[in-house]
Design a protein around this motif. Structure first.
Motif, PDB file in Angstrom:
ATOM      1  N   SER A  94      80.059  60.788  20.150  1.00 35.98           N
ATOM      2  CA  SER A  94      80.219  61.494  21.004  1.00 35.98           C
ATOM      3  C   SER A  94      80.539  60.798  22.048  1.00 35.98           C
ATOM      4  CB  SER A  94      79.590  63.144  21.769  1.00 35.98           C
ATOM      5  OG  SER A  94      80.572  63.683  22.302  1.00 35.98           O
ATOM      6  N   LEU A  95      82.364  60.701  22.607  1.00 41.00           N
ATOM      7  CA  LEU A  95      82.610  59.825  23.953  1.00 41.00           C
ATOM      8  C   LEU A  95      82.257  60.913  24.884  1.00 41.00           C
ATOM      9  CD1 LEU A  95      83.852  56.966  24.118  1.00 41.00           C
ATOM     10  CD2 LEU A  95      86.057  58.932  24.537  1.00 41.00           C
ATOM     11  N   ARG A  96      82.048  61.697  25.145  1.00 37.74           N
ATOM     12  CA  ARG A  96      81.539  62.882  26.193  1.00 37.74           C
ATOM     13  C   ARG A  96      80.333  62.430  26.569  1.00 37.74           C
ATOM     14  NH1 ARG A  96      83.351  67.620  29.212  1.00 37.74           N
ATOM     15  NH2 ARG A  96      81.488  68.445  30.286  1.00 37.74           N
ATOM     16  N   GLU A  97      79.658  62.628  25.338  1.00 35.44           N
ATOM     17  CA  GLU A  97      78.330  63.024  25.798  1.00 35.44           C
ATOM     18  C   GLU A  97      76.881  61.351  26.161  1.00 35.44           C
ATOM     19  OE1 GLU A  97      76.109  62.795  22.338  1.00 35.44           O
ATOM     20  OE2 GLU A  97      76.600  65.103  22.178  1.00 35.44           O
ATOM     21  N   VAL A 134      76.650  58.304  31.368  1.00 40.04           N
ATOM     22  CA  VAL A 134      76.977  57.356  32.229  1.00 40.04           C
ATOM     23  C   VAL A 134      76.731  58.322  33.433  1.00 40.04           C
ATOM     24  CG1 VAL A 134      78.971  55.642  33.002  1.00 40.04           C
ATOM     25  CG2 VAL A 134      78.095  54.911  30.836  1.00 40.04           C
ATOM     26  N   ILE A 135      77.766  59.454  33.713  1.00 37.91           N
ATOM     27  CA  ILE A 135      77.113  59.361  35.004  1.00 37.91           C
ATOM     28  C   ILE A 135      75.875  59.870  36.091  1.00 37.91           C
ATOM     29  CG2 ILE A 135      77.813  61.763  36.113  1.00 37.91           C
ATOM     30  CD1 ILE A 135      80.508  62.243  34.682  1.00 37.91           C
ATOM     31  N   GLU A 136      75.338  60.172  34.608  1.00 38.20           N
ATOM     32  CA  GLU A 136      73.981  60.372  35.066  1.00 38.20           C
ATOM     33  C   GLU A 136      73.382  59.404  35.821  1.00 38.20           C
ATOM     34  OE1 GLU A 136      69.398  61.978  33.618  1.00 38.20           O
ATOM     35  OE2 GLU A 136      71.395  61.980  31.493  1.00 38.20           O
ATOM     36  N   VAL A 165      81.294  52.381  32.040  1.00 35.62           N
ATOM     37  CA  VAL A 165      80.096  51.740  33.311  1.00 35.62           C
ATOM     38  C   VAL A 165      81.535  51.286  34.479  1.00 35.62           C
ATOM     39  CG1 VAL A 165      78.669  51.276  33.848  1.00 35.62           C
ATOM     40  CG2 VAL A 165      78.348  51.709  32.177  1.00 35.62           C
ATOM     41  N   ASN A 166      81.714  50.285  33.464  1.00 35.97           N
ATOM     42  CA  ASN A 166      82.763  49.259  34.819  1.00 35.97           C
ATOM     43  C   ASN A 166      83.944  50.196  35.384  1.00 35.97           C
ATOM     44  OD1 ASN A 166      80.831  47.337  34.067  1.00 35.97           O
ATOM     45  ND2 ASN A 166      83.053  46.516  32.627  1.00 35.97           N
ATOM     46  N   LEU A 167      84.284  51.116  34.739  1.00 34.63           N
ATOM     47  CA  LEU A 167      85.091  51.997  34.899  1.00 34.63           C
ATOM     48  C   LEU A 167      84.681  52.525  36.458  1.00 34.63           C
ATOM     49  CD1 LEU A 167      87.893  51.948  31.449  1.00 34.63           C
ATOM     50  CD2 LEU A 167      88.297  50.609  34.082  1.00 34.63           C
ATOM     51  N   ILE A 168      84.175  53.310  35.587  1.00 37.07           N
ATOM     52  CA  ILE A 168      83.512  55.217  36.822  1.00 37.07           C
ATOM     53  C   ILE A 168      83.003  54.397  37.857  1.00 37.07           C
ATOM     54  CG2 ILE A 168      81.378  56.481  36.860  1.00 37.07           C
ATOM     55  CD1 ILE A 168      82.224  57.468  33.668  1.00 37.07           C
ATOM     56  N   GLY A 169      81.709  53.114  37.752  1.00 41.91           N
ATOM     57  CA  GLY A 169      81.763  52.117  38.951  1.00 41.91           C
ATOM     58  C   GLY A 169      82.708  51.474  39.850  1.00 41.91           C
ATOM     59  N   ASN A 170      83.675  50.806  39.043  1.00 44.21           N
ATOM     60  CA  ASN A 170      84.936  50.668  40.156  1.00 44.21           C
ATOM     61  C   ASN A 170      85.490  51.641  40.584  1.00 44.21           C
ATOM     62  OD1 ASN A 170      86.500  48.566  40.506  1.00 44.21           O
ATOM     63  ND2 ASN A 170      88.086  49.900  39.626  1.00 44.21           N
ATOM     64  N   ALA A 171      85.469  53.139  40.104  1.00 42.54           N
ATOM     65  CA  ALA A 171      85.629  54.009  40.742  1.00 42.54           C
ATOM     66  C   ALA A 171      84.747  54.656  41.496  1.00 42.54           C
ATOM     67  CB  ALA A 171      86.502  55.406  39.491  1.00 42.54           C
ATOM     68  N   ILE A 172      83.621  54.447  41.690  1.00 45.22           N
ATOM     69  CA  ILE A 172      82.990  54.541  42.233  1.00 45.22           C
ATOM     70  C   ILE A 172      82.844  53.637  44.124  1.00 45.22           C
ATOM     71  CG2 ILE A 172      80.384  54.884  43.880  1.00 45.22           C
ATOM     72  CD1 ILE A 172      79.674  56.035  40.539  1.00 45.22           C
ATOM     73  N   GLN A 173      83.497  52.849  43.585  1.00 44.43           N
ATOM     74  CA  GLN A 173      84.129  51.586  45.031  1.00 44.43           C
ATOM     75  C   GLN A 173      84.769  52.283  45.916  1.00 44.43           C
ATOM     76  OE1 GLN A 173      83.296  47.786  43.421  1.00 44.43           O
ATOM     77  NE2 GLN A 173      81.448  48.114  42.704  1.00 44.43           N
ATOM     78  N   HIS A 174      85.765  52.737  45.345  1.00 42.63           N
ATOM     79  CA  HIS A 174      86.975  53.459  45.927  1.00 42.63           C
ATOM     80  C   HIS A 174      87.478  54.429  45.830  1.00 42.63           C
ATOM     81  CE1 HIS A 174      87.441  48.865  44.001  1.00 42.63           C
ATOM     82  NE2 HIS A 174      87.915  48.528  45.389  1.00 42.63           N
TER      83      HIS A 174
END
Length: 449
Positions: free
Chosen positions: A302-305, A310-312, A347-356
């Motif tokens: 599941s892509l949502r899971e 990753v969010i957790e 992880v890379n995309l969410i981490g990048n979004a959190i940084q900006h």
């Protein structure tokens, strides 16, 4: 835009080629006509000589058997009339040149042959034969020459067309190779394929302009690669120097003091070692992906899971920045892909979004027919339009609005995202509005073989 002199040059080239083909075809037809005329003339000459000898012997035999020319007129007329060769005229003259007999109808003497009649070494008269059909060009030769002209010219035009078609295919192959060599070309620089049925006068001029444009792209791209190579060496050396220097200094101090390292220093060195390990791993993964040799262990998940996991994992970092993370989308969005690498991509995309981001990050997952769209949006300052085309390039690092004391890395994260997406048959794109935020949109097929 095509230059006028290029167009005129192409037009002149094609007109010259067509003229050469027409002249060659005309020369071939004239040569055929001349050959036909020469063959016909030689055949008439040979036939006339043959008839002259035959009727000369005929008259000599008659004079020998009859002892004179009495009665030759009637005999000659009958024999010539029954002779298979039509349009023949035979004249017999005595030694004084007076005509004594004639056979056949009077014809236009376009070809005749006069020979002496010899009896016991003395000339007793003359024979003269005439054939009305002179050395004119026969109808078959005319037809053949017309066919030769049409055939030669048609073959020439077909050859030109084939050459033009091959040239077009060659130019299209060059375009494809250039497109592969220069991946950073903008959409405005991508030309449609060169059509072999295009206007021949414009085609090669456009091709010439296109090649000049592409060669300029290649030259700029090669220069850019050289700059990237030098920057890469400097960046890697810079990134490696700090953690290696720290670990070396800590270890040397411990050896000199002959005391074990304190736990906090050991933990710090462990963090630096993890960073180096990740750096080497990213470089290796990027190299494998770009070479098309990245191994993928696919399974259904599941892509949502995966996004929730990753969010957790990144929730603590988001809380430090006082950011909220929202996830929208159904729970049953399933994909057949490499779970580990898709997770790293997220992880890379969410981490990048959190940084900006400034206040929130919104993640959405939606399933369409045969594909899944995953996107992450931040409300940061956005990315300048000039930088958007370079975000997925290796070692590219844009201006960051995060704290300066944060390690920025080598700029491999988004390059790895792009390579992972393409390895799964998907795409990644970015949209940004300055002052409002940035959205990365990932599209993956539900299943790839």
């Amino acid at each position: 835009m095509m230059k006028k002199n290029d167009s005129n040059g192409s037009r002149s080239t094609w007109v010259t080629a067509a003229n050469i083909g027409g002249i060659a075809a005309l020369f071939a037809s004239v040569l055929l006509l001349g050959s036909g005329w020469f063959v016909q003339r030689q055949a008439l000459k040979d036939r006339n000589e043959e008839q002259a000898i035959y009727w000369n012997r005929y008259a000599a035999n008659y004079y020998e058997t009859q002892g004179g020319w009495q009665g030759l007129e009637e005999r000659l007329s009958a024999d010539v009339r029954d002779y298979p060769l039509h349009a023949l005229n035979v004249l017999v003259f005595d030694v004084n040149g007076k005509r004594v007999a004639q056979g056949g109808a009077a014809v236009e003497r376009s070809s005749d042959n006069r020979k002496p009649i010899v009896e016991d070494g003395a000339i007793i008269g003359y024979t003269q034969t005439a054939i009305s059909r002179g050395a004119s060009i026969p109808g078959a030769a005319w037809i053949g020459s017309i066919i030769a002209f049409i055939t030669c010219y048609a073959l020439w035009l077909l050859l030109i067309k084939r050459w033009r078609s091959e040239s077009s295919r060659m130019m299209n192959r060059v375009q494809e190779r250039i497109a592969g060599i220069v991946p950073s070309r903008s959409s405005g620089d991508i030309y449609p394929p060169i059509s072999p049925v295009a206007d021949p006068y414009e085609q090669f001029a456009a091709t010439d302009n296109r090649l000049e444009h592409d060669l300029a792209h290649i030259d700029a791209y090669v220069r850019k690669l050289e700059t990237v190579r030098r920057s890469m060496v400097a960046d890697i050396a810079h990134e490696l120097r700090t953690p290696l220097a720290i670990m070396r200094s800590q270890l040397e101090n411990a050896l000199i003091a002959e005391t074990p390292l304190p736990l906090e220093k050991t933990a710090f060195m462990h963090d630096e070692l993890l960073y180096l390990t990740k750096l080497v791993h990213d470089l290796q993964e990027l190299a494998l992906a770009e070479a098309g040799k990245l191994p993928l262990e696919k399974s259904w998940f599941s892509l949502r899971e995966a996004s929730e996991a990753v969010i957790e994992a990144l929730q603590g970092e988001a809380e430090e920045e006082t950011l909220s993370i929202q996830l929208d989308g159904p729970t049953d969005v399933m994909v057949y892909a490499d779970r580990v690498r898709v997770r790293q991509l997220i992880v890379n995309l969410i981490g990048n979004a959190i940084q900006h981001a400034r206040t929130e990050v919104v993640i959405s997952v939606h399933q369409q027919e045969g594909s899944v769209t995953w996107s992450v949006k931040d409300d940061g300052f956005g990315i300048e339009k000039e930088q958007l085309a370079h975000l997925f390039e290796r070692f590219y690092r844009s201006a960051s609005h995060t704290n300066d004391n944060k390690r920025r890395g080598l700029g491999l994260g988004l390059s790895i995202v792009k390579q992972y997406a393409e390895a799964h048959g998907g795409t990644i794109e970015v949209n940004s509005v300055w002052g409002e935020g940035t959205t990365f949109r990932l599209q993956l097929p539900v299943i790839t073989v």
